[in-house]
Motif scaffolding. Structure first.
Motif, PDB file in Angstrom:
ATOM      1  N   GLU A 157       0.789  -1.228   0.055  1.00 62.44           N
ATOM      2  CA  GLU A 157      -0.013   0.066  -0.045  1.00 62.44           C
ATOM      3  C   GLU A 157       0.857   1.247  -0.028  1.00 62.44           C
ATOM      4  OE1 GLU A 157      -4.114  -1.628   2.201  1.00 62.44           O
ATOM      5  OE2 GLU A 157      -2.891  -0.062   3.018  1.00 62.44           O
ATOM      6  N   ASP A 158       1.921   1.281   0.986  1.00 63.83           N
ATOM      7  CA  ASP A 158       2.903   2.359   0.869  1.00 63.83           C
ATOM      8  C   ASP A 158       3.501   2.656  -0.600  1.00 63.83           C
ATOM      9  OD1 ASP A 158       2.290   2.720   3.475  1.00 63.83           O
ATOM     10  OD2 ASP A 158       4.134   1.935   4.139  1.00 63.83           O
ATOM     11  N   LEU A 159       3.811   1.495  -1.179  1.00 66.59           N
ATOM     12  CA  LEU A 159       4.429   1.788  -2.544  1.00 66.59           C
ATOM     13  C   LEU A 159       3.481   2.177  -3.633  1.00 66.59           C
ATOM     14  CD1 LEU A 159       6.527  -1.539  -2.654  1.00 66.59           C
ATOM     15  CD2 LEU A 159       7.557   0.814  -2.272  1.00 66.59           C
ATOM     16  N   VAL A 160       2.330   1.938  -3.405  1.00 69.06           N
ATOM     17  CA  VAL A 160       1.073   2.545  -4.428  1.00 69.06           C
ATOM     18  C   VAL A 160       0.867   3.952  -4.008  1.00 69.06           C
ATOM     19  CG1 VAL A 160      -1.211   2.185  -4.811  1.00 69.06           C
ATOM     20  CG2 VAL A 160       0.090   0.200  -4.675  1.00 69.06           C
ATOM     21  N   ILE A 161       1.029   4.332  -2.635  1.00 70.09           N
ATOM     22  CA  ILE A 161       0.732   5.827  -2.314  1.00 70.09           C
ATOM     23  C   ILE A 161       2.118   6.599  -2.924  1.00 70.09           C
ATOM     24  CG2 ILE A 161       0.784   7.396  -0.441  1.00 70.09           C
ATOM     25  CD1 ILE A 161      -1.717   5.777  -0.849  1.00 70.09           C
ATOM     26  N   VAL A 162       3.203   6.161  -2.715  1.00 68.45           N
ATOM     27  CA  VAL A 162       4.489   6.659  -3.157  1.00 68.45           C
ATOM     28  C   VAL A 162       4.085   7.097  -4.856  1.00 68.45           C
ATOM     29  CG1 VAL A 162       6.881   6.682  -3.896  1.00 68.45           C
ATOM     30  CG2 VAL A 162       5.923   6.094  -1.565  1.00 68.45           C
TER      31      VAL A 162
END
Length: 409
Positions: A157-162
């Motif tokens: 999820e964090d990678l998607v947000i980045v």
């Protein structure tokens, strides 16, 4: 407020009240994040009494975002993610899609446009890493299989947000500034090319240069210089990323990721932790300052609807995914409870949406209200899942071996 002391008053008011309300939240068995957000509401312009500098606070919060993403990179382990990739990667992507669709549907029912409704749903799909890690630490599940899957899920999820933080400014344009299909494709391609070059340079040159720099700084045997070196690397690379494609987050994340693979990565994490925590507190305080609590009285049913998506919708989506992968009941329920909240990245997305003109201030307040309530209710969600069988059974004690009597001659 005199300009000369606005920074000091903002820091004092933010830290002191965050400590007071954070302690109160902790005594009530709630996440201290709730206290930090309440502290921001108290010093914000929507409540009576002292009002902190609303122009200075977002800049301090931006430093908090950089250090938060730096910390995510420092703790990101590709090896750990690969162990749970078969569940975490599709699970996170499907859950983000499901939550975004639910948010879009509710937004359309409320009269929002497609873009605003979809962006609201996207903001509701991202759980807080801080809240999740705290809950798993209290349950001593960080190192086990459940913790590995949950943390891997959040990493995806964090990678998607980045990626979203880099791409949204290109996809969301002001009225009257719409690009043609060819111009938009060219702009996206150019940005993705710059991102690819930047990421490639960081992953190729970074592991050869940054660890060497840290070793040289460590040879000075100065704790202050080492701490300053770590911060200079994090802030400097974040600024370069911002100059290239207006994203502090990607640069800070990559800086942490490179340092994580170095021999001194653990020391870098330890040195940056106090400042990371301090500016993270200011980040949550500044978010609280932007929140208008009257939304809870003006739009109670809408708040409940959005909260239902965060707690019920996301939990059910996670349960469906984990059951589809045939995970056991305790693991499925724990992951579902872990994701039934939203936090720091939802705030970042909401603020970006407002700055781009894609979200109204009311929608921003609705997202913040759902975050505040979902973080407060998360311990009760875990308690409910435990009653439903979400708490793993303790291992059975080893069976006693029969004692053989040996005749002594």
């Amino acid at each position: 407020m005199p300009h000369a002391d606005s920074l000091i008053l903002t820091l004092v008011g933010g830290f002191v009240l965050a400590f007071v309300f954070g302690m109160a939240a902790n005594r009530l068995k709630l996440s201290p994040l709730v206290g930090y957000l309440v502290a921001g509401i108290v010093v914000g312009p929507h409540t009576a009494g002292f009002v902190a500098d609303t122009e200075l606070a977002p800049q301090l919060a931006e430093i908090g975002v950089i250090l938060l993403m730096f910390g995510v990179g420092l703790h990101f382990s590709p090896a750990d993610l690969m162990k749970v990739r078969k569940v975490a990667v599709p699970g996170a992507l499907v859950q983000i899609g499901a939550a975004t669709a639910l948010g879009w549907a509710l937004g359309r029912l409320l009269g929002m446009g497609d873009l605003e409704a979809a962006l609201m749903g996207f903001a509701l799909s991202v759980a807080s890493t801080v809240v999740l890690l705290r809950a798993l630490e209290e349950r001593r599940q960080v190192k086990g299989e459940i913790g590995g899957i949950a943390v891997g899920w959040l990493i995806v999820e964090d990678l998607v947000i980045v990626i979203a933080l880099v791409m949204l400014p290109l996809l969301i344009v002001q009225p009257g500034q719409a690009l043609g299909a060819a111009e938009l494709a060219k702009s996206i391609g150019w940005t993705l090319g710059k991102v690819a070059v930047f990421v490639g340079a960081m992953l190729f040159i970074g592991p050869r240069v940054l660890p060497w720099v840290l070793v040289r700084i460590a040879h000075t045997k100065s704790r202050e210089l080492f701490t300053l070196g770590v911060l200079a690397i994090a802030l400097g690379i974040a600024w370069v990323a911002y100059a290239m494609f207006h994203s502090f987050a990607l640069g800070a994340f990559l800086a942490g990721l490179v340092l994580n693979s170095s021999p001194l990565g653990h020391n870098a994490a330890e040195r940056s932790l106090p400042l990371r925590d301090a500016f993270a507190v200011l980040f949550f305080v500044s978010v609280g300052m932007l929140f208008d609590p009257s939304i809870l009285v003006r739009e109670p049913l809408t708040v409940l609807g959005i909260l239902g998506i965060v707690i019920v919708g996301k939990a059910l989506a996670a349960l469906a995914i984990t059951f589809a992968f045939k995970l056991d009941k305790p693991t499925s329920l724990t992951i579902a409870a872990s994701l039934a909240q939203i936090g720091e990245f939802s705030f970042i997305l909401a603020a970006l949406g407002v700055s781009l003109g894609a979200l109204s201030q009311q929608t921003h307040d609705l997202i913040l209200a759902a975050a505040l309530l979902s973080i407060s209710l998360n311990p009760f969600v875990f308690a409910l899942t435990d009653r439903l069988g979400g708490k793993p059974k303790p291992p059975a004690p080893p069976t006693a071996q029969p004692v053989k009597l040996i005749d002594v001659v």
